[in-house]
Structures are given as structure tokens and as C-alpha cells.
Design a protein around this motif. Structure first.
Motif, short mmCIF file in Angstrom:
data_model
loop_
_atom_site.label_atom_id
_atom_site.label_comp_id
_atom_site.label_asym_id
_atom_site.label_seq_id
_atom_site.Cartn_x
_atom_site.Cartn_y
_atom_site.Cartn_z
N PHE A 1 77.31 47.90 -32.45
CA PHE A 1 77.17 46.62 -33.13
C PHE A 1 76.17 46.66 -34.30
O PHE A 1 75.90 45.64 -34.92
N ARG A 2 75.62 47.85 -34.54
CA ARG A 2 74.70 48.06 -35.66
C ARG A 2 73.50 47.11 -35.61
O ARG A 2 73.15 46.46 -36.60
N VAL A 3 72.89 47.05 -34.42
CA VAL A 3 71.67 46.26 -34.24
C VAL A 3 70.62 47.16 -33.60
O VAL A 3 70.96 48.11 -32.87
N PRO A 4 69.34 46.90 -33.84
CA PRO A 4 68.30 47.68 -33.15
C PRO A 4 68.38 47.47 -31.64
O PRO A 4 68.58 46.34 -31.17
N ALA A 5 68.26 48.54 -30.87
CA ALA A 5 68.37 48.46 -29.41
C ALA A 5 67.39 47.47 -28.81
O ALA A 5 67.70 46.81 -27.81
N GLU A 6 66.22 47.34 -29.43
CA GLU A 6 65.22 46.43 -28.86
C GLU A 6 65.59 44.95 -29.02
O GLU A 6 65.02 44.09 -28.37
N THR A 7 66.58 44.64 -29.87
CA THR A 7 67.01 43.24 -30.01
C THR A 7 68.14 42.90 -29.05
O THR A 7 68.47 41.73 -28.90
N LEU A 8 68.71 43.88 -28.41
CA LEU A 8 69.82 43.68 -27.48
C LEU A 8 69.26 43.39 -26.09
O LEU A 8 68.39 44.10 -25.61
N LYS A 9 69.77 42.34 -25.47
CA LYS A 9 69.37 42.01 -24.10
C LYS A 9 70.51 42.41 -23.17
O LYS A 9 71.67 42.10 -23.44
N ARG A 10 70.17 43.08 -22.09
CA ARG A 10 71.18 43.57 -21.16
C ARG A 10 70.91 43.01 -19.77
O ARG A 10 69.77 42.99 -19.32
N PHE A 11 71.98 42.59 -19.10
CA PHE A 11 71.88 42.07 -17.75
C PHE A 11 72.95 42.74 -16.90
O PHE A 11 74.14 42.60 -17.18
N ASP A 12 72.55 43.49 -15.90
CA ASP A 12 73.48 44.09 -14.94
C ASP A 12 73.44 43.22 -13.69
O ASP A 12 72.44 43.22 -12.97
N ILE A 13 74.51 42.50 -13.42
CA ILE A 13 74.56 41.54 -12.32
C ILE A 13 75.48 42.11 -11.25
O ILE A 13 76.70 41.86 -11.24
N ALA A 14 74.90 42.87 -10.33
CA ALA A 14 75.69 43.60 -9.32
C ALA A 14 76.46 42.67 -8.40
O ALA A 14 77.60 42.96 -8.03
N ASP A 15 75.86 41.55 -8.01
CA ASP A 15 76.54 40.63 -7.08
C ASP A 15 77.83 40.06 -7.67
O ASP A 15 78.74 39.71 -6.92
N LEU A 16 77.89 39.97 -8.98
CA LEU A 16 79.09 39.45 -9.64
C LEU A 16 79.93 40.55 -10.28
O LEU A 16 80.99 40.27 -10.86
N CYS A 17 79.45 41.78 -10.22
CA CYS A 17 80.12 42.93 -10.85
C CYS A 17 80.33 42.68 -12.35
O CYS A 17 81.42 42.89 -12.91
N VAL A 18 79.26 42.23 -13.01
CA VAL A 18 79.29 41.89 -14.43
C VAL A 18 78.16 42.60 -15.15
O VAL A 18 77.03 42.64 -14.67
N VAL A 19 78.46 43.17 -16.31
CA VAL A 19 77.45 43.68 -17.23
C VAL A 19 77.52 42.77 -18.45
O VAL A 19 78.60 42.53 -19.00
N LYS A 20 76.37 42.26 -18.85
CA LYS A 20 76.31 41.27 -19.92
C LYS A 20 75.33 41.74 -21.00
O LYS A 20 74.27 42.25 -20.69
N PHE A 21 75.73 41.55 -22.25
CA PHE A 21 74.86 41.85 -23.38
C PHE A 21 74.72 40.59 -24.23
O PHE A 21 75.70 39.88 -24.45
N SER A 22 73.52 40.34 -24.70
CA SER A 22 73.28 39.27 -25.67
C SER A 22 72.60 39.88 -26.88
O SER A 22 71.72 40.72 -26.75
N LEU A 23 73.03 39.44 -28.05
CA LEU A 23 72.47 39.98 -29.28
C LEU A 23 72.37 38.89 -30.33
O LEU A 23 73.13 37.92 -30.30
N PRO A 24 71.43 39.05 -31.25
CA PRO A 24 71.33 38.07 -32.33
C PRO A 24 72.57 38.11 -33.22
O PRO A 24 73.11 39.18 -33.50
#
Length: 100
Positions: A49-72
Motif C-alpha cells: 500500500f506504499r505506506v510506512p509500516a509504523e502507520t499501519l495498525k494490525r489486529f489479529d483476532i483469533a476468536d473471529l479468525c480475522v486479520v484486520k489492517f487499518s491505515l491512513p
């Protein structure tokens, strides 16, 4: 190796307000979640996505089997330079990423 779109049940992106985008990877079961969680690094997604890694937020939600990313958002939602008002096109970029 397989493409993420073949492993995940659904990949979607959406608006998370005028300044953020969210991408959800629904894995369907624990085996797929573990494979995606371990095989898809935050650095790799940031590079895609051509963004700095430190601006990317990652959430691994095992109970829901979901990996989520948030970015500006690259442009504030609704401005003249915003090419994707709803944030829906970003998920497509992840579908062809190869996962071990």
C-alpha cells in the motif's frame, strides 16, 4: 504457496472515517487464520500500500479468525483528489498476494 484470495473466505475494505481505511481478512477457520496471520507480515502489507509500516495498525483476532489492517487514507475522504470515496477498492490489492 497460494494467493490470499484462495485462502481467505472474504477480503473487504471500507471507510473508517474521513482519515482511515480498514481492510478485513475473514479466514473462515483457525487453520486458515493461522496461515494468514503467520504468512502475511505487516511490512509486506505496508509495502503493497506504499505506506510506512509504523502507520499501519494490525489486529489479529483469533476468536473471529480475522486479520484486520487499518491505515491512513492517502487523501481525506471526499476531497477532489480522493479516488475511492468508500474505500472499497483496496481489498483487491491483497487478493493476489502469495502466502506460504
Amino acid at each position: 504457496m497460494a494467493e490470499l484470495g484462495q485462502i481467505a473466505t472474504k477480503i473487504r475494505s471500507k471507510n473508517a472515517g474521513p482519515f482511515w481505511l480498514t481492510i478485513d481478512i475473514f479466514c473462515g477457520d483457525r487453520a486458515a487464520f493461522d496461515r494468514v496471520s503467520e504468512g502475511l507480515s505487516t511490512d509486506r502489507v505496508a509495502a503493497l500500500f506504499r505506506v510506512p509500516a509504523e502507520t499501519l495498525k494490525r489486529f489479529d483476532i483469533a476468536d473471529l479468525c480475522v486479520v484486520k489492517f487499518s491505515l491512513p487514507r492517502p487523501q481525506v475522504q471526499g476531497t477532489g483528489r480522493d479516488r475511492d470515496m468508500h474505500g472499497a477498492a483496496w481489498a483487491v490489492l491483497l487478493e493476489e498476494v502469495e502466502i506460504n
